[in-house]
Design a protein around this motif. Sequence first.
Motif, PDB file in Angstrom:
ATOM      1  N   ARG A  35       8.758  58.737 -17.780  1.00 37.32           N
ATOM      2  CA  ARG A  35       9.602  58.550 -18.969  1.00 37.32           C
ATOM      3  C   ARG A  35       8.778  58.051 -20.147  1.00 37.32           C
ATOM      4  O   ARG A  35       8.863  58.580 -21.256  1.00 37.32           O
ATOM      5  CB  ARG A  35      10.729  57.557 -18.660  1.00 37.32           C
ATOM      6  CG  ARG A  35      11.686  57.336 -19.847  1.00 37.32           C
ATOM      7  CD  ARG A  35      12.683  56.220 -19.574  1.00 37.32           C
ATOM      8  NE  ARG A  35      12.070  54.915 -19.403  1.00 37.32           N
ATOM      9  CZ  ARG A  35      11.556  54.183 -20.405  1.00 37.32           C
ATOM     10  NH1 ARG A  35      11.565  54.626 -21.631  1.00 37.32           N
ATOM     11  NH2 ARG A  35      11.034  52.996 -20.151  1.00 37.32           N
ATOM     12  N   LEU A  36       7.935  57.044 -19.915  1.00 37.96           N
ATOM     13  CA  LEU A  36       7.102  56.507 -20.995  1.00 37.96           C
ATOM     14  C   LEU A  36       6.078  57.529 -21.476  1.00 37.96           C
ATOM     15  O   LEU A  36       5.805  57.632 -22.676  1.00 37.96           O
ATOM     16  CB  LEU A  36       6.396  55.235 -20.526  1.00 37.96           C
ATOM     17  CG  LEU A  36       7.293  54.020 -20.344  1.00 37.96           C
ATOM     18  CD1 LEU A  36       6.552  52.913 -19.608  1.00 37.96           C
ATOM     19  CD2 LEU A  36       7.818  53.533 -21.683  1.00 37.96           C
ATOM     20  N   ARG A  37       5.530  58.295 -20.555  1.00 38.80           N
ATOM     21  CA  ARG A  37       4.554  59.312 -20.948  1.00 38.80           C
ATOM     22  C   ARG A  37       5.192  60.320 -21.899  1.00 38.80           C
ATOM     23  O   ARG A  37       4.615  60.687 -22.904  1.00 38.80           O
ATOM     24  CB  ARG A  37       3.986  60.000 -19.705  1.00 38.80           C
ATOM     25  CG  ARG A  37       2.871  60.967 -20.023  1.00 38.80           C
ATOM     26  CD  ARG A  37       2.211  61.459 -18.747  1.00 38.80           C
ATOM     27  NE  ARG A  37       1.238  62.461 -19.042  1.00 38.80           N
ATOM     28  CZ  ARG A  37      -0.071  62.229 -19.184  1.00 38.80           C
ATOM     29  NH1 ARG A  37      -0.549  61.014 -19.043  1.00 38.80           N
ATOM     30  NH2 ARG A  37      -0.892  63.212 -19.461  1.00 38.80           N
ATOM     31  N   PRO A  64       1.575  63.018 -27.506  1.00 39.10           N
ATOM     32  CA  PRO A  64       1.438  63.770 -28.746  1.00 39.10           C
ATOM     33  C   PRO A  64       2.181  65.096 -28.591  1.00 39.10           C
ATOM     34  O   PRO A  64       2.549  65.485 -27.474  1.00 39.10           O
ATOM     35  CB  PRO A  64      -0.075  63.975 -28.874  1.00 39.10           C
ATOM     36  CG  PRO A  64      -0.600  63.851 -27.493  1.00 39.10           C
ATOM     37  CD  PRO A  64       0.320  62.907 -26.777  1.00 39.10           C
ATOM     38  N   PRO A  65       2.402  65.830 -29.671  1.00 38.83           N
ATOM     39  CA  PRO A  65       3.185  67.071 -29.604  1.00 38.83           C
ATOM     40  C   PRO A  65       2.672  68.098 -28.594  1.00 38.83           C
ATOM     41  O   PRO A  65       3.438  68.884 -28.068  1.00 38.83           O
ATOM     42  CB  PRO A  65       3.089  67.632 -31.025  1.00 38.83           C
ATOM     43  CG  PRO A  65       2.813  66.444 -31.879  1.00 38.83           C
ATOM     44  CD  PRO A  65       2.004  65.502 -31.030  1.00 38.83           C
ATOM     45  N   ASP A  66       1.379  68.095 -28.292  1.00 38.91           N
ATOM     46  CA  ASP A  66       0.835  69.076 -27.339  1.00 38.91           C
ATOM     47  C   ASP A  66       0.387  68.421 -26.040  1.00 38.91           C
ATOM     48  O   ASP A  66      -0.463  68.944 -25.331  1.00 38.91           O
ATOM     49  CB  ASP A  66      -0.323  69.843 -27.972  1.00 38.91           C
ATOM     50  CG  ASP A  66      -1.480  68.924 -28.377  1.00 38.91           C
ATOM     51  OD1 ASP A  66      -1.316  67.690 -28.346  1.00 38.91           O
ATOM     52  OD2 ASP A  66      -2.549  69.451 -28.721  1.00 38.91           O
ATOM     53  N   GLY A  67       0.976  67.287 -25.689  1.00 41.10           N
ATOM     54  CA  GLY A  67       0.539  66.521 -24.523  1.00 41.10           C
ATOM     55  C   GLY A  67       0.960  67.135 -23.201  1.00 41.10           C
ATOM     56  O   GLY A  67       1.883  67.934 -23.120  1.00 41.10           O
ATOM     57  N   VAL A  68       0.272  66.733 -22.148  1.00 40.89           N
ATOM     58  CA  VAL A  68       0.548  67.216 -20.795  1.00 40.89           C
ATOM     59  C   VAL A  68       1.565  66.292 -20.137  1.00 40.89           C
ATOM     60  O   VAL A  68       1.379  65.082 -20.082  1.00 40.89           O
ATOM     61  CB  VAL A  68      -0.744  67.248 -19.949  1.00 40.89           C
ATOM     62  CG1 VAL A  68      -0.444  67.692 -18.527  1.00 40.89           C
ATOM     63  CG2 VAL A  68      -1.782  68.150 -20.597  1.00 40.89           C
ATOM     64  N   ILE A  69       2.622  66.864 -19.658  1.00 37.68           N
ATOM     65  CA  ILE A  69       3.677  66.110 -18.983  1.00 37.68           C
ATOM     66  C   ILE A  69       3.290  65.983 -17.513  1.00 37.68           C
ATOM     67  O   ILE A  69       2.946  66.967 -16.871  1.00 37.68           O
ATOM     68  CB  ILE A  69       5.027  66.845 -19.131  1.00 37.68           C
ATOM     69  CG1 ILE A  69       5.398  66.952 -20.622  1.00 37.68           C
ATOM     70  CG2 ILE A  69       6.112  66.141 -18.333  1.00 37.68           C
ATOM     71  CD1 ILE A  69       6.531  67.910 -20.898  1.00 37.68           C
ATOM     72  N   GLN A  70       3.322  64.786 -16.976  1.00 42.30           N
ATOM     73  CA  GLN A  70       3.011  64.557 -15.564  1.00 42.30           C
ATOM     74  C   GLN A  70       4.306  64.215 -14.843  1.00 42.30           C
ATOM     75  O   GLN A  70       4.799  63.107 -14.949  1.00 42.30           O
ATOM     76  CB  GLN A  70       2.015  63.399 -15.414  1.00 42.30           C
ATOM     77  CG  GLN A  70       0.636  63.723 -15.861  1.00 42.30           C
ATOM     78  CD  GLN A  70      -0.110  64.591 -14.857  1.00 42.30           C
ATOM     79  OE1 GLN A  70       0.326  64.804 -13.739  1.00 42.30           O
ATOM     80  NE2 GLN A  70      -1.239  65.108 -15.280  1.00 42.30           N
TER      81      GLN A  70
END
Length: 183
Positions: free
Chosen positions: A155-157, A162-168
């Motif tokens: 949730r915090l991630r 950032p707009p192009d970040g990797v979701i884990q």
Amino acid sequence: MRCQKTHEGDIPALSRLWKQAFGDTDEEIARFFREAYPHASGFAARDGETLVGMCFALPQQLACGEDTCSAAYLYAVATHPDFRNRGLCRALMADAAACLTGRDYDGALLMPQDSGLREMYGRMGFRDCCTVSEFSCDAGEAVAVRPISAVEFARLRREYLPPDGVIQEGANLSYLERYAAFY
């Protein structure tokens, strides 16, 4: 030289190549094949019947503005030392890219171990994204931290990406959780 998908019977040869390439412990390697491999797409390069290269694609989601994009995190890309500098990795990566494109992935990510690998992947068309800068600062007062769950980390991630970040999330987060505690 031929490239093909991996299968369960390849795990002993994949494990040997992994250990030779990365030096991980038998337990770390076994953990990958037990926990992450069932969710991954594995690609192998063979010289005759001998496995000489490998790459695994782990499904990921990227934050793309308000939407998410489907991506593959290319992991444990390795070539046996006796077969390096022959274009094998390039062929293996091209095969993986073609397969992933056919499955409607929007892109692929990887984290090169060093600048030489970064340059090699750059020649294959990869470019830097989601770059993390290293910095140092003077130590100050101690800061209290508290452990958090994988769910809270996810949730915090998402909140701070950032707009192009990797979701884990999902299987990838479960695999990551085995290696590190979240704070």
